[in-house]
Design a protein around this motif. Structure first.
Motif, PDB file in Angstrom:
ATOM      1  N   SER A  53      43.985  52.700  28.984  1.00  0.00           N
ATOM      2  CA  SER A  53      44.543  54.426  29.776  1.00  0.00           C
ATOM      3  C   SER A  53      43.618  55.006  29.911  1.00  0.00           C
ATOM      4  O   SER A  53      43.002  55.701  31.203  1.00  0.00           O
ATOM      5  N   LYS A  54      42.842  55.030  29.012  1.00  0.00           N
ATOM      6  CA  LYS A  54      41.161  55.899  29.000  1.00  0.00           C
ATOM      7  C   LYS A  54      40.134  55.175  29.908  1.00  0.00           C
ATOM      8  O   LYS A  54      39.728  55.560  30.642  1.00  0.00           O
ATOM      9  N   CYS A  55      40.127  53.876  29.868  1.00  0.00           N
ATOM     10  CA  CYS A  55      38.796  53.172  30.482  1.00  0.00           C
ATOM     11  C   CYS A  55      38.971  52.806  32.609  1.00  0.00           C
ATOM     12  O   CYS A  55      40.537  53.444  32.533  1.00  0.00           O
ATOM     13  N   ILE A  56      37.819  53.631  32.613  1.00  0.00           N
ATOM     14  CA  ILE A  56      37.472  54.285  33.581  1.00  0.00           C
ATOM     15  C   ILE A  56      37.209  52.927  34.670  1.00  0.00           C
ATOM     16  O   ILE A  56      36.898  52.798  35.791  1.00  0.00           O
ATOM     17  N   GLY A  57      36.480  52.021  33.622  1.00  0.00           N
ATOM     18  CA  GLY A  57      36.436  50.056  34.571  1.00  0.00           C
ATOM     19  C   GLY A  57      35.135  50.468  35.224  1.00  0.00           C
ATOM     20  O   GLY A  57      34.373  49.973  35.936  1.00  0.00           O
ATOM     21  N   CYS A  58      33.777  51.168  34.373  1.00  0.00           N
ATOM     22  CA  CYS A  58      32.262  51.741  35.196  1.00  0.00           C
ATOM     23  C   CYS A  58      31.999  50.340  34.643  1.00  0.00           C
ATOM     24  O   CYS A  58      30.316  50.231  35.466  1.00  0.00           O
ATOM     25  N   GLY A  59      32.734  49.403  34.157  1.00  0.00           N
ATOM     26  CA  GLY A  59      30.644  48.507  33.948  1.00  0.00           C
ATOM     27  C   GLY A  59      29.763  48.659  33.484  1.00  0.00           C
ATOM     28  O   GLY A  59      29.066  47.787  32.898  1.00  0.00           O
ATOM     29  N   SER A  60      30.107  49.364  32.244  1.00  0.00           N
ATOM     30  CA  SER A  60      28.231  50.278  31.652  1.00  0.00           C
ATOM     31  C   SER A  60      28.461  49.062  30.005  1.00  0.00           C
ATOM     32  O   SER A  60      27.233  48.703  29.799  1.00  0.00           O
ATOM     33  N   CYS A  61      29.752  48.506  29.622  1.00  0.00           N
ATOM     34  CA  CYS A  61      29.517  47.680  28.085  1.00  0.00           C
ATOM     35  C   CYS A  61      29.048  46.584  28.592  1.00  0.00           C
ATOM     36  O   CYS A  61      28.620  45.486  28.354  1.00  0.00           O
ATOM     37  N   GLU A  62      29.621  46.001  29.958  1.00  0.00           N
ATOM     38  CA  GLU A  62      29.005  45.142  30.668  1.00  0.00           C
ATOM     39  C   GLU A  62      27.483  44.581  30.714  1.00  0.00           C
ATOM     40  O   GLU A  62      26.389  43.867  30.585  1.00  0.00           O
ATOM     41  N   ARG A  63      26.998  46.233  31.561  1.00  0.00           N
ATOM     42  CA  ARG A  63      25.793  46.193  31.451  1.00  0.00           C
ATOM     43  C   ARG A  63      24.428  45.896  29.899  1.00  0.00           C
ATOM     44  O   ARG A  63      23.262  45.748  30.067  1.00  0.00           O
ATOM     45  N   ILE A  64      25.408  46.415  29.479  1.00  0.00           N
ATOM     46  CA  ILE A  64      24.752  46.974  28.375  1.00  0.00           C
ATOM     47  C   ILE A  64      24.764  46.100  27.166  1.00  0.00           C
ATOM     48  O   ILE A  64      23.480  45.637  26.567  1.00  0.00           O
ATOM     49  N   CYS A  65      25.207  44.664  27.450  1.00  0.00           N
ATOM     50  CA  CYS A  65      25.108  43.539  25.881  1.00  0.00           C
ATOM     51  C   CYS A  65      24.086  42.644  25.946  1.00  0.00           C
ATOM     52  O   CYS A  65      23.784  42.173  27.330  1.00  0.00           O
ATOM     53  N   PRO A  66      23.519  42.171  25.021  1.00  0.00           N
ATOM     54  CA  PRO A  66      22.430  42.085  24.781  1.00  0.00           C
ATOM     55  C   PRO A  66      22.510  40.231  25.258  1.00  0.00           C
ATOM     56  O   PRO A  66      21.383  39.622  25.975  1.00  0.00           O
ATOM     57  N   VAL A  67      23.814  40.205  25.213  1.00  0.00           N
ATOM     58  CA  VAL A  67      24.118  38.311  24.940  1.00  0.00           C
ATOM     59  C   VAL A  67      24.763  37.891  26.062  1.00  0.00           C
ATOM     60  O   VAL A  67      25.104  37.069  26.556  1.00  0.00           O
ATOM     61  N   ASN A  68      25.261  38.865  26.998  1.00  0.00           N
ATOM     62  CA  ASN A  68      26.289  38.861  28.216  1.00  0.00           C
ATOM     63  C   ASN A  68      27.383  38.188  27.821  1.00  0.00           C
ATOM     64  O   ASN A  68      28.162  37.364  28.494  1.00  0.00           O
ATOM     65  N   ALA A  69      27.667  39.104  27.049  1.00  0.00           N
ATOM     66  CA  ALA A  69      29.106  38.120  26.052  1.00  0.00           C
ATOM     67  C   ALA A  69      30.241  38.760  27.172  1.00  0.00           C
ATOM     68  O   ALA A  69      31.955  38.593  26.750  1.00  0.00           O
ATOM     69  N   ILE A  70      30.228  40.442  27.774  1.00  0.00           N
ATOM     70  CA  ILE A  70      31.728  40.697  28.373  1.00  0.00           C
ATOM     71  C   ILE A  70      31.430  40.705  29.858  1.00  0.00           C
ATOM     72  O   ILE A  70      30.359  40.861  30.733  1.00  0.00           O
ATOM     73  N   VAL A  71      32.350  40.180  30.314  1.00  0.00           N
ATOM     74  CA  VAL A  71      32.323  40.157  32.041  1.00  0.00           C
ATOM     75  C   VAL A  71      33.478  41.272  32.080  1.00  0.00           C
ATOM     76  O   VAL A  71      34.813  41.583  31.552  1.00  0.00           O
ATOM     77  N   MET A  72      33.729  41.811  33.820  1.00  0.00           N
ATOM     78  CA  MET A  72      34.696  42.785  33.448  1.00  0.00           C
ATOM     79  C   MET A  72      35.764  41.903  35.055  1.00  0.00           C
ATOM     80  O   MET A  72      34.779  41.705  36.153  1.00  0.00           O
ATOM     81  N   THR A  73      36.292  41.879  34.691  1.00  0.00           N
ATOM     82  CA  THR A  73      37.150  41.397  35.692  1.00  0.00           C
ATOM     83  C   THR A  73      38.549  42.408  35.927  1.00  0.00           C
ATOM     84  O   THR A  73      38.892  42.679  35.217  1.00  0.00           O
ATOM     85  N   LEU A  74      39.507  41.287  36.512  1.00  0.00           N
ATOM     86  CA  LEU A  74      40.912  42.467  37.185  1.00  0.00           C
ATOM     87  C   LEU A  74      41.903  41.657  37.015  1.00  0.00           C
ATOM     88  O   LEU A  74      42.226  40.406  36.286  1.00  0.00           O
ATOM     89  N   PRO A  75      42.970  42.374  36.048  1.00  0.00           N
ATOM     90  CA  PRO A  75      44.024  41.979  34.765  1.00  0.00           C
ATOM     91  C   PRO A  75      44.384  40.960  36.642  1.00  0.00           C
ATOM     92  O   PRO A  75      44.607  41.916  37.577  1.00  0.00           O
ATOM     93  N   GLU A  76      46.180  40.576  35.701  1.00  0.00           N
ATOM     94  CA  GLU A  76      46.905  39.675  36.848  1.00  0.00           C
ATOM     95  C   GLU A  76      47.624  40.739  37.362  1.00  0.00           C
ATOM     96  O   GLU A  76      48.137  41.929  36.737  1.00  0.00           O
ATOM     97  N   GLY A  77      47.693  40.870  38.987  1.00  0.00           N
ATOM     98  CA  GLY A  77      48.768  41.611  39.007  1.00  0.00           C
ATOM     99  C   GLY A  77      48.075  42.915  40.445  1.00  0.00           C
ATOM    100  O   GLY A  77      48.658  44.115  40.240  1.00  0.00           O
ATOM    101  N   LYS A  78      46.824  42.992  39.939  1.00  0.00           N
ATOM    102  CA  LYS A  78      45.990  43.763  40.187  1.00  0.00           C
ATOM    103  C   LYS A  78      44.861  44.426  41.186  1.00  0.00           C
ATOM    104  O   LYS A  78      44.665  42.721  41.793  1.00  0.00           O
TER     105      LYS A  78
END
Length: 162
Positions: A53-78
């Motif tokens: 409910s707080k997550c705004i989907g900005c993608g800053s976590c994906e950009r900062i990850c040094p090993v590219n372990a995070i990918v921003m995806t759409l949940p089903e039905g969105k």
């Protein structure tokens, strides 16, 4: 006597430790009672939890990850909107550095004290299917499933949004 030299009393030195209580913790039979809460340190960095409910989907976590372990995806039905995207973390790659937690502007992403994440593959899988099954199980979208056992949270004192 120099270091490493033996003496006549060397065999007898083992007897002084014979009746002492062992220092090791026999996990999982014994629990570690060092901290206020039961288990590991309060700032332990285990699997992630995300308040969706707080997550705004900005993608800053994906950009900062040094090993590219995070990918921003759409949940089903969105629908395909930037604000609807959520982080999916590949725990086969994650190095648990918590950069993603530190950079989260809404403080929705946290790390828990859970460290026993495991999965069991069905016995019917053959010829490399088991490896793919387990790899898919270790890549998931963090939710508030472990919210009651939060460990590492960013050092920010104020909430930016929310």
């Amino acid at each position: 006597m120099a270091l490493g030299e033996k003496s006549i009393s060397s065999p007898l030195s083992a007897f002084k430790n014979l009746f002492k209580k062992p220092v090791t913790v026999r996990y999982p039979k014994e629990e570690l009672d060092v901290f206020d809460e039961k288990g590991v340190s309060e700032r332990f960095r285990g699997v992630h939890t995300n308040d969706l409910s707080k997550c705004i989907g900005c993608g800053s976590c994906e950009r900062i990850c040094p090993v590219n372990a995070i990918v921003m995806t759409l949940p089903e039905g969105k629908e395909d909107v930037r604000k609807e995207k959520r982080p999916v973390i590949d725990y086969g790659r994650c190095c648990f550095c918590a950069f993603c937690v530190d950079v989260c502007p809404t403080v929705s992403l946290k790390m828990t004290r859970e460290y026993d994440y495991k999965t069991a593959a069905p016995m019917s899988l053959r010829n490399g299917q088991e490896v793919k099954y387990v790899a898919d199980e270790f890549m998931f979208m963090p939710t508030n499933k472990y919210e009651d056992n939060v460990g590492y949270v960013t050092g920010k004192k104020k909430k930016v949004l929310g």
